[in-house]
Design a protein around this motif. Structure first.
Motif, PDB file in Angstrom:
ATOM      1  N   ALA A  40       0.839  -1.197   0.000  1.00  0.00           N
ATOM      2  CA  ALA A  40       0.000   0.000   0.000  1.00  0.00           C
ATOM      3  C   ALA A  40       0.876   1.250   0.000  1.00  0.00           C
ATOM      4  O   ALA A  40       2.040   1.216   0.412  1.00  0.00           O
ATOM      5  N   TYR A  42       0.686   5.497   1.118  1.00  0.00           N
ATOM      6  CA  TYR A  42      -0.011   6.508   1.905  1.00  0.00           C
ATOM      7  C   TYR A  42       0.600   7.877   1.635  1.00  0.00           C
ATOM      8  O   TYR A  42       1.792   7.996   1.348  1.00  0.00           O
ATOM      9  N   GLN A  44       0.972  11.648   3.558  1.00  0.00           N
ATOM     10  CA  GLN A  44       0.794  12.377   4.816  1.00  0.00           C
ATOM     11  C   GLN A  44       1.194  13.833   4.616  1.00  0.00           C
ATOM     12  O   GLN A  44       2.373  14.133   4.371  1.00  0.00           O
ATOM     13  N   PRO A  49      -3.028  13.150   9.688  1.00  0.00           N
ATOM     14  CA  PRO A  49      -2.726  11.721   9.686  1.00  0.00           C
ATOM     15  C   PRO A  49      -2.505  11.230   8.263  1.00  0.00           C
ATOM     16  O   PRO A  49      -2.860  11.922   7.301  1.00  0.00           O
ATOM     17  N   PRO A  50      -1.927  10.058   8.114  1.00  0.00           N
ATOM     18  CA  PRO A  50      -1.752   9.493   6.766  1.00  0.00           C
ATOM     19  C   PRO A  50      -3.097   9.210   6.103  1.00  0.00           C
ATOM     20  O   PRO A  50      -4.107   8.987   6.773  1.00  0.00           O
ATOM     21  N   LEU A  52      -4.716   6.730   2.980  1.00  0.00           N
ATOM     22  CA  LEU A  52      -4.486   5.602   2.080  1.00  0.00           C
ATOM     23  C   LEU A  52      -4.730   6.041   0.634  1.00  0.00           C
ATOM     24  O   LEU A  52      -5.800   6.553   0.302  1.00  0.00           O
ATOM     25  N   TYR A  55      -3.723   0.433  -2.715  1.00  0.00           N
ATOM     26  CA  TYR A  55      -3.517  -0.881  -2.105  1.00  0.00           C
ATOM     27  C   TYR A  55      -3.384  -1.912  -3.223  1.00  0.00           C
ATOM     28  O   TYR A  55      -3.621  -1.599  -4.404  1.00  0.00           O
ATOM     29  N   TYR A  93       4.546   7.232   2.028  1.00  0.00           N
ATOM     30  CA  TYR A  93       5.041   6.002   2.653  1.00  0.00           C
ATOM     31  C   TYR A  93       4.488   4.793   1.918  1.00  0.00           C
ATOM     32  O   TYR A  93       3.306   4.752   1.576  1.00  0.00           O
ATOM     33  N   GLN A  95       3.874   0.594   2.481  1.00  0.00           N
ATOM     34  CA  GLN A  95       3.630  -0.315   3.605  1.00  0.00           C
ATOM     35  C   GLN A  95       3.348  -1.699   3.052  1.00  0.00           C
ATOM     36  O   GLN A  95       2.547  -1.842   2.131  1.00  0.00           O
ATOM     37  N   GLN A  96       3.997  -2.707   3.610  1.00  0.00           N
ATOM     38  CA  GLN A  96       3.646  -4.078   3.236  1.00  0.00           C
ATOM     39  C   GLN A  96       2.652  -4.619   4.257  1.00  0.00           C
ATOM     40  O   GLN A  96       2.766  -4.360   5.457  1.00  0.00           O
ATOM     41  N   PRO A 101       2.465  -5.516   9.704  1.00  0.00           N
ATOM     42  CA  PRO A 101       2.722  -4.337   8.870  1.00  0.00           C
ATOM     43  C   PRO A 101       4.087  -3.709   9.113  1.00  0.00           C
ATOM     44  O   PRO A 101       4.591  -3.673  10.227  1.00  0.00           O
ATOM     45  N   PHE A 103       6.158  -0.118   7.566  1.00  0.00           N
ATOM     46  CA  PHE A 103       6.180   1.039   6.677  1.00  0.00           C
ATOM     47  C   PHE A 103       7.599   1.327   6.197  1.00  0.00           C
ATOM     48  O   PHE A 103       8.566   1.098   6.916  1.00  0.00           O
ATOM     49  N   PRO A 105      10.478   4.228   5.159  1.00  0.00           N
ATOM     50  CA  PRO A 105      10.901   5.417   5.904  1.00  0.00           C
ATOM     51  C   PRO A 105      10.308   6.716   5.389  1.00  0.00           C
ATOM     52  O   PRO A 105      10.423   7.754   6.059  1.00  0.00           O
TER      53      PRO A 105
END
Lengths: 112, 125
Positions: A40, A42, A44, A49-50, A52, A55, A93, A95-96, A101, A103, A105
């Motif tokens: 996924a 994201y 920010q 907040p982040p 989505l 995905y 970011y 993310q797997q 999960p 993220f 860096p």
């Protein structure tokens, strides 16, 4: 644990130009049983907040502009913003979610 | 409208404890797995813990295992994080985040489709 890395750390792109962010996983996040990548992306923005964006590596979340696209498979993935807008200034970011999960860096995107 | 509202953050001394809460509304809370994700000042995102809809499955990051406990009360539409033996490196904004629906998930985790605004935890003497 599957660890995520991203490149570059930051980039500056002119308005209307393309921005490309890379993400790499330490192991494949491709499920062979359904041929889906559990990856996924994201966005920010400062003080928020982040959010989505994408995905399954390439499926846009509802309401996300089509200038955002995701690609890649296995261990190597890319987020592309086809025509950068001022409101796209943010940290991005990956993310797997193949296992617990993790993220990446983050990559900061600014206007040149 | 989905809403997640965190509370309970604040200043605590090293070795102390704090309990965070997340109040959920706008969706059937009992049908979704939930997560805590934190972000140290000026740093990236770190997943902390997740709990399945019925609390049957619970996972923790190695960095908090044995010190933090995640729980939920489906009758109250609430998620919790009990944090003990706090350290300076636990200083962060803590976000409550919802798992996307199970059909989008692996056997272990999911994309996170809704996030709260976060609550700041500061661990300092």
């Amino acid at each position: 644990d599957i660890v995520m890395t991203q490149s570059p750390d930051s980039l500056a792109v002119s308005l209307g130009e393309r921005a490309t962010i890379n993400c790499k996983s330490s192991q494949s996040v491709l499920y062979s049983s359904n041929n889906k990548n559990y990856l996924a992306w994201y966005q920010q923005k400062p003080g928020q907040p982040p959010k989505l964006l994408i995905y399954w590596a390439s499926t846009r979340e509802s309401g996300v502009p089509d200038r955002f696209s995701g690609s890649g498979s296995g261990t190597d993935f890319t987020l592309t913003i086809s025509s950068l807008q001022a409101e796209d200034v943010a940290v991005y970011y990956c993310q797997q979610y193949y296992s617990t999960p993790h993220f990446g860096p983050g990559t900061k995107v600014d206007i040149k | 409208e989905v809403q997640l509202v965190e509370s309970g953050g604040g200043l605590v001394k090293p070795g102390g404890s704090l309990r965070l809460s997340c109040a959920a509304s706008g969706f059937t809370f009992s049908s979704y797995s939930m997560n805590w994700v934190r972000q140290a000042p000026g740093k990236g995102l770190e997943w902390v813990s997740s709990i399945s809809s019925s609390s049957s499955y619970i996972y923790y990051a190695d960095s908090v295992k044995g010190r933090f406990t995640i729980s939920r009360d489906n009758a109250k539409n609430s998620l919790y994080l009990q944090m003990n033996s706090l350290r300076a490196e636990d200083t962060a904004v803590y976000y409550c985040a919802r798992d996307k629906s199970p059909e989008y998930c692996s056997s272990t985790s999911c994309p996170l489709d809704y996030w709260g605004q976060g609550t700041l935890v500061t661990v300092s003497s």
